[in-house]
Enzyme design. Structure first.
Site, short mmCIF file in Angstrom:
data_model
loop_
_atom_site.label_atom_id
_atom_site.label_comp_id
_atom_site.label_asym_id
_atom_site.label_seq_id
_atom_site.Cartn_x
_atom_site.Cartn_y
_atom_site.Cartn_z
N ASP A 155 -3.16 -5.03 -7.35
CA ASP A 155 -3.20 -3.97 -6.33
C ASP A 155 -4.38 -3.04 -6.56
O ASP A 155 -4.89 -2.93 -7.68
CB ASP A 155 -1.92 -3.13 -6.39
CG ASP A 155 -1.68 -2.54 -7.77
OD1 ASP A 155 -1.87 -3.28 -8.76
OD2 ASP A 155 -1.33 -1.36 -7.87
N GLU A 156 -4.78 -2.39 -5.53
CA GLU A 156 -5.72 -1.27 -5.58
C GLU A 156 -6.92 -1.56 -6.49
O GLU A 156 -7.36 -0.69 -7.25
CB GLU A 156 -5.02 0.01 -6.09
CG GLU A 156 -3.91 0.44 -5.19
CD GLU A 156 -3.05 1.56 -5.78
OE1 GLU A 156 -2.59 2.41 -5.00
OE2 GLU A 156 -2.83 1.57 -7.00
#
Ligand code: TNX
Length: 548
Positions: A353-354
């Protein structure tokens, strides 16, 4: 309960100021928290002597009340199949739950000697009960729990426990009487994956604290514990081939506290304890972003060969492993090998993620190299839904954490992967994130996904949630508890409760039972149980709590 620091509360309120107005939930001014010292007596007095059959959380699939209740007495025995080690362990577990408050001896004996008592019966031929289903029959002549698998007996024990008065959760002898309504419950889960995630990276939580959370999850029939073991602020699991990950990378946390990490033996203890509660542990090592703790520990993992300082703030998206460097893959191979060896479960979560500091091309290169390493060590991949921007490995699960306002194209990318055979675990941030503030007045938590009051958290249907995703691609739901602003068990309690039971019900109970109006009443009836268990919870004004 231990209060560690006040800094995170401060961060929470600063963020509150910064994000006020972002929320999309209903904000109310009069929300209150129940302190640990809340007087449970008034609430307990509101309980009927016999809880109507099936008035529990998650609500069972089929409930047929019938006849008189069963009464647990000093003479009650717990009957098990003494040829089965698991059956005996379940009997001991049940006795351990019931003895402190009842004060009864509750001997665990072979089934034949448990006439008139509580029988735990394994019935391999009962295929309709599946891997986790059970049947509970209760009447004046005894209670019989039947399941095809020990996991089903364990889930059934939670039902039996919730049918008893909440005082059964207390640690000292209580008055009783201890009655279980008469009739039959036949119950199987809607989804095979019913998860909760605990972020032990932003703030470290000890083995005993994790065990306490496992026990809370067990009561609501959660079967998967996802541990977020590494992030920018800390690396929490020993890796023998890269020891500085923990000795240095684990030495702090958000706010600058001492952090901590699990030795391999401690981690095995968590896994064993979870297994005793029929929960599979999914370890997450978040890659290639969220890796500042690793980059700080080993200069060679950085593209420029320079180790950054340790990080104790709460920003995300600034760190990345060095995708072009070969040593990156030696590192990841070692980490995955050692963690796979600690993992009896099927899955390893590789985050994903991210990764805002990793170019898309690098991200794809990285995931193409790393996913096969998970398979090499005999595990299946779980990744946050950004993984669908690459080619998810065969058998991978992706965890969707979008929100209502997530762009349609991003939702469609996840739905397309699902149509292609990738399984989905749903953790919509504006529904299931337990670290989101309930309202603008919630002292702890974040609000980037909006405010998530209790009703909003419960009132959605996993099967139809993501447009274009086939219903059978949805393997289940998970409630993540991120801990940027949460430092103590009280902090975890008040954010998880009472939303966690709602997510658990979405995962377990049939869609046909979904109804806020009846759910909120059953949830309210959990309050004396929370209090008896020492669980601090948010007294949402949406829920008709007893005594109000
Ligand atoms: C997003 S959702 C994150 C975490 C944060 C969380 C805080 C996701 C996969 N990543 O890094 O802790 O929001 O709510």
């Amino acid at each position: 309960m231990r209060q560690r620091r006040t800094i995170p509360r401060l961060i929470g309120s600063l963020l509150l100021v910064a994000t006020a107005g972002v929320g999309c939930g209903e904000a109310t001014a009069d929300s209150r928290y129940a302190g640990t010292g809340t007087d449970g007596k008034a609430a307990a007095a509101a309980e009927p002597e016999v809880r109507p059959l099936g008035r529990i959380v998650p609500v069972p699939a089929s409930v047929t009340p019938e006849g008189e209740p069963y009464t647990l007495t000093r003479a009650t025995r717990i009957g098990v199949d003494s040829a089965s080690r698991e059956s005996k362990a379940l009997g001991r577990y049940l006795a351990g739950l019931l003895r402190p408050a009842t004060g009864f001896p509750l001997p665990v004996v072979d089934e034949a000697g448990a006439r008139g008592g509580i029988r735990l019966r394994l019935s391999p031929g009962d295929t309709a009960l599946g891997d986790e289903g059970y049947r509970l029959r209760s009447g004046p002549g005894g209670v019989t729990l039947t399941a095809r698998e020990p996991a089903g007996l364990f889930r059934g024990v939670q039902t039996l426990r919730q049918q008893l008065p909440s005082a059964v959760e207390r640690n000292s002898v209580q008055a009783g009487p201890w009655k279980i309504a008469g009739g039959t419950i036949t119950d199987t889960p809607r989804y095979a994956y019913r998860g909760a995630m605990l972020d032990v990276a932003r703030h470290f939580f000890t083995v005993d604290e994790v065990k306490r959370y496992i026990d809370q999850l067990a009561l609501y029939k959660i079967n998967t514990l996802h541990l977020h073991l590494s992030d920018d602020q800390g690396w929490r699991i020993a890796v023998d081939s890269w020891p500085r990950l923990t000795t240095y990378g684990g030495s702090t946390e958000v706010g600058g506290g001492p952090g901590g990490f699990y030795t391999k033996e401690e981690y095995r203890e968590i896994v064993r304890y979870a297994a005793s509660r029929y929960q599979e542990v999914i370890p997450e090592i978040d890659l290639p972003g969220h890796t500042n703790a690793a980059l700080a520990s080993y200069a060679e993992l950085n593209c420029d060969g320079v180790a950054p300082p340790l990080y104790t703030g709460i920003k995300v998206g600034f760190s990345s492993l060095c995708v072009p460097k070969p040593v990156t893959y030696d590192f990841v191979d070692d980490v995955i090998r050692e963690i796979a060896a600690l993992t009896p479960g099927r899955y390893l979560h590789i985050g994903g993620d991210e990764a805002h500091s990793t170019s898309h091309a690098d991200y794809v290169t990285f995931m193409d190299k790393v996913q096969p390493l998970v398979a090499k060590y005999g595990k299946k991949v779980v990744g946050w839904h950004q993984l669908t921007g690459t080619k998810p490995a065969e058998g991978a699960l992706v965890q969707y954490w979008g929100l209502d306002r997530t762009p349609a194209a991003e939702k469609e990318r996840v739905a397309a992967a699902a149509r292609n055979g990738t399984g989905l675990v749903l953790s919509p941030a504006d529904r299931s994130y337990l670290d989101m503030k309930y309202t603008k007045d919630t002292p702890l938590g974040l609000a980037w996904a909006g405010y998530v009051e209790v009703r909003r958290s419960y009132d959605w249907d996993p099967a139809t949630y993501l447009p274009g995703a086939p219903a059978d691609s949805v393997r289940g739901v998970e409630a993540p508890l991120w801990t940027e602003t949460l430092a103590t068990m009280d902090d975890l309690d008040v954010m998880a409760f009472p939303r966690l039971p709602g997510i658990a019900e979405l995962g377990w109970s049939p869609a046909s039972t979904h109804d806020w109006e009846t759910y909120k009443v059953r949830l309210a009836e959990q309050a004396p149980r929370f209090e008896a268990m020492g669980i601090d919870y948010y007294r949402s004004p949406q829920v008709p709590w007893p005594g109000e």
